[in-house]
Motif scaffolding. Structure first.
Motif, PDB file in Angstrom:
ATOM      1  N   PRO A 187       0.819  -1.219   0.000  1.00  0.00           N
ATOM      2  CA  PRO A 187       0.000   0.000   0.000  1.00  0.00           C
ATOM      3  C   PRO A 187       0.845   1.258   0.000  1.00  0.00           C
ATOM      4  N   ASP A 188       0.222   2.365  -0.393  1.00  0.00           N
ATOM      5  CA  ASP A 188       0.875   3.666  -0.375  1.00  0.00           C
ATOM      6  C   ASP A 188       1.164   4.051   1.074  1.00  0.00           C
ATOM      7  N   THR A 189       2.419   4.385   1.369  1.00  0.00           N
ATOM      8  CA  THR A 189       2.783   4.714   2.748  1.00  0.00           C
ATOM      9  C   THR A 189       2.645   6.201   3.055  1.00  0.00           C
ATOM     10  N   HIS A 190       2.153   6.982   2.092  1.00  0.00           N
ATOM     11  CA  HIS A 190       2.034   8.428   2.294  1.00  0.00           C
ATOM     12  C   HIS A 190       0.673   8.828   2.873  1.00  0.00           C
ATOM     13  N   GLY A 191      -0.254   7.885   2.950  1.00  0.00           N
ATOM     14  CA  GLY A 191      -1.564   8.197   3.505  1.00  0.00           C
ATOM     15  C   GLY A 191      -2.023   7.129   4.478  1.00  0.00           C
ATOM     16  N   ASP A 192      -2.721   7.554   5.524  1.00  0.00           N
ATOM     17  CA  ASP A 192      -3.157   6.610   6.548  1.00  0.00           C
ATOM     18  C   ASP A 192      -4.241   5.665   6.056  1.00  0.00           C
ATOM     19  N   ASP A 193      -5.108   6.141   5.158  1.00  0.00           N
ATOM     20  CA  ASP A 193      -6.257   5.335   4.751  1.00  0.00           C
ATOM     21  C   ASP A 193      -5.833   4.003   4.148  1.00  0.00           C
ATOM     22  N   GLU A 215      -3.842   7.197  19.707  1.00  0.00           N
ATOM     23  CA  GLU A 215      -2.416   7.096  20.019  1.00  0.00           C
ATOM     24  C   GLU A 215      -1.828   5.774  19.532  1.00  0.00           C
ATOM     25  N   LEU A 216      -2.542   4.674  19.796  1.00  0.00           N
ATOM     26  CA  LEU A 216      -2.049   3.369  19.358  1.00  0.00           C
ATOM     27  C   LEU A 216      -2.053   3.261  17.837  1.00  0.00           C
ATOM     28  N   MET A 217      -3.063   3.853  17.213  1.00  0.00           N
ATOM     29  CA  MET A 217      -3.107   3.813  15.750  1.00  0.00           C
ATOM     30  C   MET A 217      -1.946   4.575  15.142  1.00  0.00           C
ATOM     31  N   ARG A 218      -1.582   5.720  15.743  1.00  0.00           N
ATOM     32  CA  ARG A 218      -0.470   6.503  15.207  1.00  0.00           C
ATOM     33  C   ARG A 218       0.821   5.698  15.285  1.00  0.00           C
ATOM     34  N   ILE A 219       1.037   5.035  16.415  1.00  0.00           N
ATOM     35  CA  ILE A 219       2.237   4.213  16.584  1.00  0.00           C
ATOM     36  C   ILE A 219       2.233   3.075  15.572  1.00  0.00           C
ATOM     37  N   THR A 220       1.076   2.411  15.436  1.00  0.00           N
ATOM     38  CA  THR A 220       0.960   1.268  14.530  1.00  0.00           C
ATOM     39  C   THR A 220       1.181   1.670  13.082  1.00  0.00           C
ATOM     40  N   LEU A 221       0.558   2.765  12.664  1.00  0.00           N
ATOM     41  CA  LEU A 221       0.667   3.201  11.276  1.00  0.00           C
ATOM     42  C   LEU A 221       2.085   3.671  10.946  1.00  0.00           C
ATOM     43  N   ASP A 222       2.716   4.360  11.880  1.00  0.00           N
ATOM     44  CA  ASP A 222       4.098   4.797  11.645  1.00  0.00           C
ATOM     45  C   ASP A 222       5.025   3.595  11.484  1.00  0.00           C
ATOM     46  N   THR A 223       4.807   2.580  12.327  1.00  0.00           N
ATOM     47  CA  THR A 223       5.639   1.379  12.241  1.00  0.00           C
ATOM     48  C   THR A 223       5.377   0.624  10.946  1.00  0.00           C
ATOM     49  N   LEU A 224       4.103   0.477  10.598  1.00  0.00           N
ATOM     50  CA  LEU A 224       3.757  -0.235   9.367  1.00  0.00           C
ATOM     51  C   LEU A 224       4.316   0.474   8.143  1.00  0.00           C
ATOM     52  N   GLY A 225       4.216   1.797   8.133  1.00  0.00           N
ATOM     53  CA  GLY A 225       4.767   2.557   7.015  1.00  0.00           C
ATOM     54  C   GLY A 225       6.266   2.354   6.884  1.00  0.00           C
ATOM     55  N   ALA A 226       6.958   2.343   8.019  1.00  0.00           N
ATOM     56  CA  ALA A 226       8.407   2.107   7.995  1.00  0.00           C
ATOM     57  C   ALA A 226       8.720   0.709   7.475  1.00  0.00           C
ATOM     58  N   ASP A 227       7.921  -0.278   7.896  1.00  0.00           N
ATOM     59  CA  ASP A 227       8.122  -1.649   7.422  1.00  0.00           C
ATOM     60  C   ASP A 227       8.005  -1.726   5.903  1.00  0.00           C
ATOM     61  N   TYR A 228       6.979  -1.090   5.371  1.00  0.00           N
ATOM     62  CA  TYR A 228       6.766  -1.164   3.929  1.00  0.00           C
ATOM     63  C   TYR A 228       7.867  -0.425   3.159  1.00  0.00           C
ATOM     64  N   ARG A 229       8.398   0.630   3.739  1.00  0.00           N
ATOM     65  CA  ARG A 229       9.508   1.315   3.066  1.00  0.00           C
ATOM     66  C   ARG A 229      10.756   0.438   3.063  1.00  0.00           C
ATOM     67  N   VAL A 230      10.938  -0.341   4.123  1.00  0.00           N
ATOM     68  CA  VAL A 230      12.038  -1.312   4.125  1.00  0.00           C
ATOM     69  C   VAL A 230      11.849  -2.313   2.997  1.00  0.00           C
ATOM     70  N   CYS A 231      10.632  -2.848   2.887  1.00  0.00           N
ATOM     71  CA  CYS A 231      10.354  -3.857   1.855  1.00  0.00           C
ATOM     72  C   CYS A 231      10.510  -3.284   0.455  1.00  0.00           C
ATOM     73  N   ARG A 232      10.084  -2.036   0.262  1.00  0.00           N
ATOM     74  CA  ARG A 232      10.211  -1.418  -1.062  1.00  0.00           C
ATOM     75  C   ARG A 232      11.676  -1.211  -1.444  1.00  0.00           C
ATOM     76  N   SER A 233      12.534  -1.027  -0.453  1.00  0.00           N
ATOM     77  CA  SER A 233      13.939  -0.759  -0.750  1.00  0.00           C
ATOM     78  C   SER A 233      14.729  -2.031  -1.039  1.00  0.00           C
ATOM     79  N   PHE A 234      14.104  -3.193  -0.830  1.00  0.00           N
ATOM     80  CA  PHE A 234      14.790  -4.454  -1.114  1.00  0.00           C
ATOM     81  C   PHE A 234      14.962  -4.646  -2.616  1.00  0.00           C
ATOM     82  N   GLU A 235      16.157  -5.052  -3.019  1.00  0.00           N
ATOM     83  CA  GLU A 235      16.433  -5.354  -4.424  1.00  0.00           C
ATOM     84  C   GLU A 235      17.031  -6.749  -4.505  1.00  0.00           C
TER      85      GLU A 235
END
Length: 228
Positions: A101-107, A128-148
């Motif tokens: 998913p797009d990591t630039h938007g919460d939806d 508060e928990l959603m903000r923590i969860t979404l920030d972590t999930l977004g970081a995870d997906y950016r890690v996965c996108r950077s894999f080559e």
């Protein structure tokens, strides 16, 4: 979850959970969002744990990181695990960043959490928990996108055991493609459940883990611990 496994697995397996920067007790640290940099960090921080008889287990993004850790250990000439367990993940050669998913938007991230299941309703109800969860999930997906994936990577020189959920939305062929990365013994265990089948059917998953790990170290030498 991995801490609970310490009480559920045989005493000959010592579980050593890996907590990544920006999560849990390390929440005050910045996320590492580049795949290679995160693999390097894990290899440095877990150097003591990855000695002697050890195995590595990773679920979802953790499986991709585990694969990278083994490749880096091999390139550095460091000790290798007696087995690698990859759970809930496409094979490295079959990664499809377009399905992330797009990591630039919460939806989009919220919809992805709903689709995968496994997130308590209490989290969705707490800003508060959603903000923590979404920030972590977004970081995870950016890690996965950077894999080559490097096609020149040689097969892994240790038993490779894959676990997958029958109702996960990862295409079965992408899971089965892990076999191409195996230079030795290979196994694939399917379980009922979606992406978080390891929670939904924990007892069956742990039974398979113990069975496969025992076979991987047959001959009298047990793995003393598992890095998860």
């Amino acid at each position: 979850m991995y801490l609970r496994w310490r009480q559920l697995l045989p005493r000959w397996i010592e579980v050593m959970p890996v907590e990544l920067p920006g999560r849990g007790m390390r929440m005050g640290e910045r996320f590492v969002e580049a795949y290679d940099a995160l693999v390097e960090r894990i290899c440095t921080e877990q150097a003591v744990a990855m000695q002697g008889g050890f195995a590595i287990f990773g679920h979802s993004m953790g499986a991709l990181l585990a694969y990278g850790v083994v490749q880096r250990l091999r390139s550095l000439g460091r000790p290798l695990p007696v087995a690698l367990f990859a759970s809930g993940s496409s094979a490295p050669s079959q990664r499809d960043s377009d399905r992330l998913p797009d990591t630039h938007g919460d939806d989009a991230l919220i919809a992805d959490l709903r689709r995968q299941g496994g997130t308590p309703e209490e989290v969705f109800a707490s800003a508060e928990l959603m903000r923590i969860t979404l920030d972590t999930l977004g970081a995870d997906y950016r890690v996965c996108r950077s894999f080559e994936y490097v096609s020149a990577d040689t097969p892994l020189p240790m038993p490779l055991h894959v676990l997958a959920g029958r109702q996960d939305d990862i295409d079965a062929a992408r899971v089965e493609a892990w076999s191409a990365h195996a230079g030795g013994a290979f196994s694939l265990d399917w379980f009922d459940g979606g992406h978080f089948f390891i929670r939904q059917h924990e007892a069956a998953v742990l039974a398979a883990l113990v069975r496969r790990l025992g076979l991987s170290v047959a001959g009298g030498r047990h793995a003393s611990h598992a890095v998860a």
